[in-house]
Scaffold this motif. Structure first.
Motif, PDB file in Angstrom:
ATOM      1  N   ARG A 583       0.860  -1.187   0.000  1.00  0.00           N
ATOM      2  CA  ARG A 583       0.000   0.000   0.000  1.00  0.00           C
ATOM      3  C   ARG A 583       0.892   1.231   0.000  1.00  0.00           C
ATOM      4  NH1 ARG A 583      -4.925   1.145   4.342  1.00  0.00           N
ATOM      5  NH2 ARG A 583      -5.240   3.368   3.862  1.00  0.00           N
ATOM      6  N   ILE A 584       0.788   2.042  -1.056  1.00  0.00           N
ATOM      7  CA  ILE A 584       1.575   3.266  -1.144  1.00  0.00           C
ATOM      8  C   ILE A 584       0.783   4.396  -0.489  1.00  0.00           C
ATOM      9  CG2 ILE A 584       2.756   4.876  -2.672  1.00  0.00           C
ATOM     10  CD1 ILE A 584       3.962   2.085  -2.688  1.00  0.00           C
ATOM     11  N   CYS A 585       1.243   4.853   0.636  1.00  0.00           N
ATOM     12  CA  CYS A 585       0.498   5.842   1.423  1.00  0.00           C
ATOM     13  C   CYS A 585       0.775   7.263   0.930  1.00  0.00           C
ATOM     14  CB  CYS A 585       0.879   5.733   2.901  1.00  0.00           C
ATOM     15  SG  CYS A 585       0.506   4.105   3.610  1.00  0.00           S
ATOM     16  N   GLU A 586      -0.268   8.057   0.866  1.00  0.00           N
ATOM     17  CA  GLU A 586      -0.127   9.438   0.420  1.00  0.00           C
ATOM     18  C   GLU A 586       0.335  10.360   1.545  1.00  0.00           C
ATOM     19  OE1 GLU A 586      -3.607  10.810  -1.501  1.00  0.00           O
ATOM     20  OE2 GLU A 586      -3.605   9.239  -3.020  1.00  0.00           O
ATOM     21  N   GLY A 587       0.136   9.949   2.785  1.00  0.00           N
ATOM     22  CA  GLY A 587       0.560  10.752   3.933  1.00  0.00           C
ATOM     23  C   GLY A 587       1.388   9.917   4.884  1.00  0.00           C
ATOM     24  N   GLU A 588       1.809  10.535   5.978  1.00  0.00           N
ATOM     25  CA  GLU A 588       2.599   9.819   6.977  1.00  0.00           C
ATOM     26  C   GLU A 588       1.762   8.765   7.686  1.00  0.00           C
ATOM     27  OE1 GLU A 588       5.772   9.987   7.563  1.00  0.00           O
ATOM     28  OE2 GLU A 588       6.149  11.582   6.119  1.00  0.00           O
ATOM     29  N   LEU A 589       2.418   7.706   8.128  1.00  0.00           N
ATOM     30  CA  LEU A 589       1.751   6.677   8.905  1.00  0.00           C
ATOM     31  C   LEU A 589       1.390   7.234  10.273  1.00  0.00           C
ATOM     32  CD1 LEU A 589       4.097   3.669   8.069  1.00  0.00           C
ATOM     33  CD2 LEU A 589       1.798   4.050   7.169  1.00  0.00           C
ATOM     34  N   GLU A 590       0.235   6.841  10.780  1.00  0.00           N
ATOM     35  CA  GLU A 590      -0.185   7.293  12.105  1.00  0.00           C
ATOM     36  C   GLU A 590       0.671   6.606  13.156  1.00  0.00           C
ATOM     37  OE1 GLU A 590      -4.260   7.797  14.779  1.00  0.00           O
ATOM     38  OE2 GLU A 590      -4.250   6.508  13.018  1.00  0.00           O
ATOM     39  N   ILE A 591       1.172   7.388  14.096  1.00  0.00           N
ATOM     40  CA  ILE A 591       2.048   6.844  15.122  1.00  0.00           C
ATOM     41  C   ILE A 591       1.581   7.273  16.496  1.00  0.00           C
ATOM     42  CG2 ILE A 591       4.085   6.735  13.643  1.00  0.00           C
ATOM     43  CD1 ILE A 591       4.998   9.378  14.897  1.00  0.00           C
ATOM     44  N   THR A 592       2.080   6.569  17.506  1.00  0.00           N
ATOM     45  CA  THR A 592       1.828   6.954  18.892  1.00  0.00           C
ATOM     46  C   THR A 592       2.820   8.037  19.290  1.00  0.00           C
ATOM     47  OG1 THR A 592       3.408   5.398  19.872  1.00  0.00           O
ATOM     48  CG2 THR A 592       1.198   4.553  19.353  1.00  0.00           C
ATOM     49  N   GLY A 593       2.676   8.522  20.507  1.00  0.00           N
ATOM     50  CA  GLY A 593       3.603   9.541  21.000  1.00  0.00           C
ATOM     51  C   GLY A 593       5.026   9.051  21.109  1.00  0.00           C
ATOM     52  N   THR A 594       5.238   7.747  21.105  1.00  0.00           N
ATOM     53  CA  THR A 594       6.576   7.186  21.157  1.00  0.00           C
ATOM     54  C   THR A 594       6.986   6.595  19.816  1.00  0.00           C
ATOM     55  OG1 THR A 594       5.604   5.187  22.099  1.00  0.00           O
ATOM     56  CG2 THR A 594       6.628   6.734  23.619  1.00  0.00           C
ATOM     57  N   PHE A 595       6.376   7.096  18.740  1.00  0.00           N
ATOM     58  CA  PHE A 595       6.767   6.777  17.379  1.00  0.00           C
ATOM     59  C   PHE A 595       6.539   5.316  16.994  1.00  0.00           C
ATOM     60  CE2 PHE A 595       9.293  10.340  18.877  1.00  0.00           C
ATOM     61  CZ  PHE A 595       9.071  11.288  17.896  1.00  0.00           C
ATOM     62  N   LYS A 596       5.597   4.676  17.634  1.00  0.00           N
ATOM     63  CA  LYS A 596       5.219   3.324  17.233  1.00  0.00           C
ATOM     64  C   LYS A 596       4.063   3.415  16.245  1.00  0.00           C
ATOM     65  CE  LYS A 596       6.414   1.442  21.771  1.00  0.00           C
ATOM     66  NZ  LYS A 596       5.889   0.802  23.000  1.00  0.00           N
ATOM     67  N   ASN A 597       4.138   2.610  15.177  1.00  0.00           N
ATOM     68  CA  ASN A 597       3.074   2.637  14.189  1.00  0.00           C
ATOM     69  C   ASN A 597       1.787   2.040  14.732  1.00  0.00           C
ATOM     70  OD1 ASN A 597       5.643   1.959  11.922  1.00  0.00           O
ATOM     71  ND2 ASN A 597       4.372   3.764  11.746  1.00  0.00           N
ATOM     72  N   LYS A 598       0.682   2.710  14.431  1.00  0.00           N
ATOM     73  CA  LYS A 598      -0.631   2.186  14.783  1.00  0.00           C
ATOM     74  C   LYS A 598      -1.140   1.339  13.617  1.00  0.00           C
ATOM     75  CE  LYS A 598      -1.966   5.926  17.907  1.00  0.00           C
ATOM     76  NZ  LYS A 598      -2.973   6.975  18.219  1.00  0.00           N
ATOM     77  N   LYS A 599      -1.269   0.036  13.839  1.00  0.00           N
ATOM     78  CA  LYS A 599      -1.609  -0.881  12.755  1.00  0.00           C
ATOM     79  C   LYS A 599      -3.071  -1.297  12.746  1.00  0.00           C
ATOM     80  CE  LYS A 599       2.974  -3.065  12.991  1.00  0.00           C
ATOM     81  NZ  LYS A 599       3.699  -4.360  13.017  1.00  0.00           N
ATOM     82  N   VAL A 600      -3.802  -0.992  13.791  1.00  0.00           N
ATOM     83  CA  VAL A 600      -5.145  -1.545  13.935  1.00  0.00           C
ATOM     84  C   VAL A 600      -6.024  -1.180  12.748  1.00  0.00           C
ATOM     85  CG1 VAL A 600      -7.226  -1.587  15.332  1.00  0.00           C
ATOM     86  CG2 VAL A 600      -4.986  -1.609  16.446  1.00  0.00           C
ATOM     87  N   GLU A 601      -6.095   0.105  12.405  1.00  0.00           N
ATOM     88  CA  GLU A 601      -6.951   0.532  11.302  1.00  0.00           C
ATOM     89  C   GLU A 601      -6.444   0.006   9.975  1.00  0.00           C
ATOM     90  OE1 GLU A 601      -9.918   1.965  11.378  1.00  0.00           O
ATOM     91  OE2 GLU A 601      -9.730   1.696  13.549  1.00  0.00           O
ATOM     92  N   LEU A 602      -5.123   0.000   9.797  1.00  0.00           N
ATOM     93  CA  LEU A 602      -4.557  -0.536   8.556  1.00  0.00           C
ATOM     94  C   LEU A 602      -4.933  -2.001   8.385  1.00  0.00           C
ATOM     95  CD1 LEU A 602      -0.979   1.014   8.732  1.00  0.00           C
ATOM     96  CD2 LEU A 602      -2.788   1.661   7.141  1.00  0.00           C
ATOM     97  N   ARG A 603      -4.863  -2.745   9.492  1.00  0.00           N
ATOM     98  CA  ARG A 603      -5.192  -4.168   9.439  1.00  0.00           C
ATOM     99  C   ARG A 603      -6.670  -4.360   9.119  1.00  0.00           C
ATOM    100  NH1 ARG A 603      -3.767  -5.571  14.471  1.00  0.00           N
ATOM    101  NH2 ARG A 603      -1.571  -5.781  13.905  1.00  0.00           N
ATOM    102  N   LYS A 604      -7.531  -3.518   9.692  1.00  0.00           N
ATOM    103  CA  LYS A 604      -8.970  -3.626   9.428  1.00  0.00           C
ATOM    104  C   LYS A 604      -9.285  -3.341   7.956  1.00  0.00           C
ATOM    105  CE  LYS A 604     -10.671  -2.400  14.071  1.00  0.00           C
ATOM    106  NZ  LYS A 604     -11.397  -1.355  14.837  1.00  0.00           N
ATOM    107  N   GLU A 605      -8.623  -2.339   7.398  1.00  0.00           N
ATOM    108  CA  GLU A 605      -8.890  -1.965   6.013  1.00  0.00           C
ATOM    109  C   GLU A 605      -8.346  -2.979   5.027  1.00  0.00           C
ATOM    110  OE1 GLU A 605      -8.808   2.878   6.856  1.00  0.00           O
ATOM    111  OE2 GLU A 605      -7.206   1.913   5.711  1.00  0.00           O
ATOM    112  N   GLY A 606      -7.201  -3.589   5.373  1.00  0.00           N
ATOM    113  CA  GLY A 606      -6.628  -4.610   4.513  1.00  0.00           C
ATOM    114  C   GLY A 606      -6.506  -4.143   3.075  1.00  0.00           C
ATOM    115  N   PHE A 607      -7.025  -4.966   2.141  1.00  0.00           N
ATOM    116  CA  PHE A 607      -7.021  -4.591   0.723  1.00  0.00           C
ATOM    117  C   PHE A 607      -8.438  -4.314   0.233  1.00  0.00           C
ATOM    118  CE2 PHE A 607      -7.061  -9.173   1.210  1.00  0.00           C
ATOM    119  CZ  PHE A 607      -8.124  -9.583   0.422  1.00  0.00           C
TER     120      PHE A 607
END
Length: 642
Positions: A583-607
């Protein structure tokens, strides 16, 4: 500043000294650890002197007019911070705050954050550090967990509070802003009609009289100094209890290992709600930044003569992907310390910026132990630490996340090179292995524990992290247990795949996760990738009724990148670990305050093409190809060769 989550197992002197282990490395850990253990047990405990605030007071007595803190080109002495925190402590007491009461702090990085915490420490109250990135139900949950009397906040966060004010009021909170009244009134005119829902924290007029150390003689090692919330990559954050004993031990050993002195200047641009003052032990100066900025990072480091920098998560990855500068090595940094620097970034960072020594650590807010790796070259680069007593890597079923037991019902320790879950001794028999758990959440705390792990009567804490160790006794982080998934009957580590893809030129950031495929067992790998700016044309505007802008992609450059990515993945990854979707993202990946990627929504959206508007590719025998409606129909019909 050093993270308060650094609980140090090495102070129990559990070292593994033999011909295969670097003696000098062990001694670098052992000597500060043993010195601290003796100082803590022979001096602090017998003299009822374990309060973390007393470590700050020690420096005030030694160097009152030395610079303790620099923020936005303004300097604060140790004595200046003490006087300010005295005034604020009197203000807190005037509001009825007593020892062990909690005060929620919803604040950004500034000297006021530190002054507020010092004020609470000296009157034996407890600060609850609320993540300033959260809002809505997550904010309400965090405040409910803290169960505090007061909520003090920076006025710039007012809109977030306003959205949840009814829920906050229902919990009985009184709200005060630390932002000066005259500054607030200039920006808060719009809420005069509704009535202001907070009060002003007018502490500067309070007494500057200090507090005797005798008032803290009843502080014991298990008393809380702060509640620090987990970053909440999945689910609601949990509040870990950091206590006086662990924080004093951690910061002291950290200062000893890194050989920190009052001449050092430490740069910290990380959120203070996850960090605290290790310099209280060493007497060094903290150069505090309001937030991390790729463009200003090295300018601030150079301008302030910084000798040490603190990192976490993906911060270093952002820096190496920034445009090169002839001044990249023009600084005085001798050491960087922190956690979460991935192997694909480690040596690149050192070589580009000329930072000789890295002090990487692995720990958790609620853990009873930690791993450490102090290295200056290729030896051990990428490792989170070396052998420590009280830590084990054990076999786990990655599908069910259940620990695998032998015929006697005991855990099975992993062999060299075998990935398993890290567990830490939590027997409460010594001050170093005490397990405290989460504040106000006993069920969650108990759920982390396992009894009779290797023998009757023992107790360990499950970290939920997957690690492996090599024969030269270096330990490496593999993945979070929930992130590792099975595909084609094999276990796939998302961290390992992300590290491998991270070597491909053109990637700014990347996160990997597993997605469900209809009719297929397990989960297929998917990578969300952010490309460098050269892969995009100048942004254009869509139709007038659509406000947001879209970015035009450079078709030729991206196709070349995707082809190169496919060749790299096929060469460097086992067939089952190659991501089936990109998935080529148009914006920055959503991260937590400690720079960890938030994957929950990405995983839900899948393809799912109804949810994903960004460009997708899928893996074919010819490499990565565009993925659209026709390809989706092939998958749904069960004809895809994945």
């Amino acid at each position: 500043m050093v993270s308060l989550t650094s609980a140090l197992a090495l102070i129990s002197a559990g070292l593994y000294l033999d011909g295969r282990v670097r003696l000098s490395r062990d001694l670098a850990f052992a000597i500060p650890g043993l010195k601290t253990k003796l100082w803590f047990e022979k001096q602090l405990i017998p003299n009822n002197d374990v309060s973390l605030y007393n470590r700050f007071d020690d420096q005030v007595q030694i160097r009152p007019y030395a610079i303790a803190l620099v923020f936005e080109n303004q300097s604060y002495t140790w004595k200046g911070l003490e006087i300010a925190s005295n005034k604020m402590a009197h203000w807190y007491q005037a509001q009825g705050i007593q020892p062990k009461d909690r005060v929620a702090m919803f604040m950004t990085n500034s000297p006021l954050f530190i002054i507020s915490w010092l004020a609470l420490l000296k009157i034996k109250a407890v600060a609850a550090f609320i993540n300033n990135q959260i809002s809505g139900p997550v904010l309400i949950h965090s405040l409910k967990t803290a169960n505090a009397q007061l909520l003090v906040f920076d006025h710039e966060l007012i809109e977030v509070l306003y959205e949840s004010i009814e829920g906050i009021r229902e919990m009985g909170y009184r709200l005060f802003t630390l932002t000066p009244k005259e500054q607030v009134l200039a920006f808060d005119e719009q809420r005069k009609e509704d009535g202001r829902f907070y009060e002003f924290m007018e502490w500067r007029q309070c007494s500057a009289e200090g507090y005797s150390r005798d008032t803290r003689r009843d502080v014991v090692i298990g008393d809380a100094v702060a509640l620090i919330y987990t970053s909440g990559t999945t689910g609601f954050p949990k509040a870990a209890v950091m206590d006086h004993g662990r924080c004093t031990l951690a910061t002291s050993v950290w200062a000893g290992i890194c050989k920190i002195t009052e001449k050092d200047r430490t740069y910290d641009c990380l959120p203070l709600y996850h960090s605290a003052g290790g310099t209280w032990i060493s007497g060094s100066t903290v150069v505090l930044s309001r937030k991390f900025s790729t463009s200003s990072f090295w300018n601030e480091v150079r301008d302030q003569d910084v000798t040490m920098i603190q990192y976490i998560g993906e911060l270093c990855r952002y820096l190496i992907h920034a445009p090169e500068d002839p001044r990249d090595k023009n600084h005085k940094v001798r050491l960087m310390f922190g956690n979460g620097m991935r192997p694909d970034v480690w040596r690149k960072f050192q070589q580009r910026f000329g930072v000789e020594t890295v002090f990487e650590s692995y720990t958790m807010s609620e853990a009873t132990s930690a791993l450490f790796n102090l290295t200056s070259g290729d030896d051990g680069a990428g490792a989170v630490g070396t052998f420590q007593q009280g830590l084990r890597i054990v076999k786990v079923d990655l599908d069910t996340e259940e620990l695998i037991k032998d015929k006697n019902g005991y855990c099975i320790e992993c062999d060299y090179g075998e990935t398993g879950e890290l567990i830490t001794l939590a027997d409460n028999k010594t001050s170093q292995t005490r397990y405290i758990g989460y504040y106000n959440q006993p069920k969650l705390s108990n759920a982390k524990l396992i009894q009779n792990a290797f023998e009757e009567g023992d107790q360990y804490m499950r970290t939920g992290d997957l690690l492996y160790r090599t024969k030269d006794h270096f330990w490496y982080f593999a993945d979070r247990a929930g992130d590792t998934f099975r595909w084609k009957g094999e276990n796939v580590s998302t961290a390992e795949v992300a590290d491998t893809l991270g070597h491909v030129d053109g990637i700014t950031s990347c996160t990997v996760y597993g997605v469900t495929i209809p009719g297929k067992d397990g989960r297929a790998g998917m990578a969300a990738i952010v490309l460098k700016d050269e892969y995009w044309e100048i942004p254009i505007k869509q139709k007038k009724e659509i406000e947001k802008s879209i970015r035009l992609i450079n078709e030729r450059a991206v196709q070349e990148f995707v082809d190169r990515l496919g060749r790299h993945a096929a060469k460097r990854l086992p067939p089952y670990a190659i991501p089936r979707f990109i998935r080529i993202c148009e914006g920055e990946l959503e991260i937590t305050g400690t720079f960890k990627n938030k994957k929950v929504e990405l995983r839900k959206e899948g393809f799912d093409l109804s949810k994903v508007r960004e460009r997708l590719y899928w893996w074919t025998p010819q490499g990565y190809q565009r993925f659209g409606a026709r390809e989706n129909e092939v998958i749904l019909a069960g004809r895809a060769r994945l």
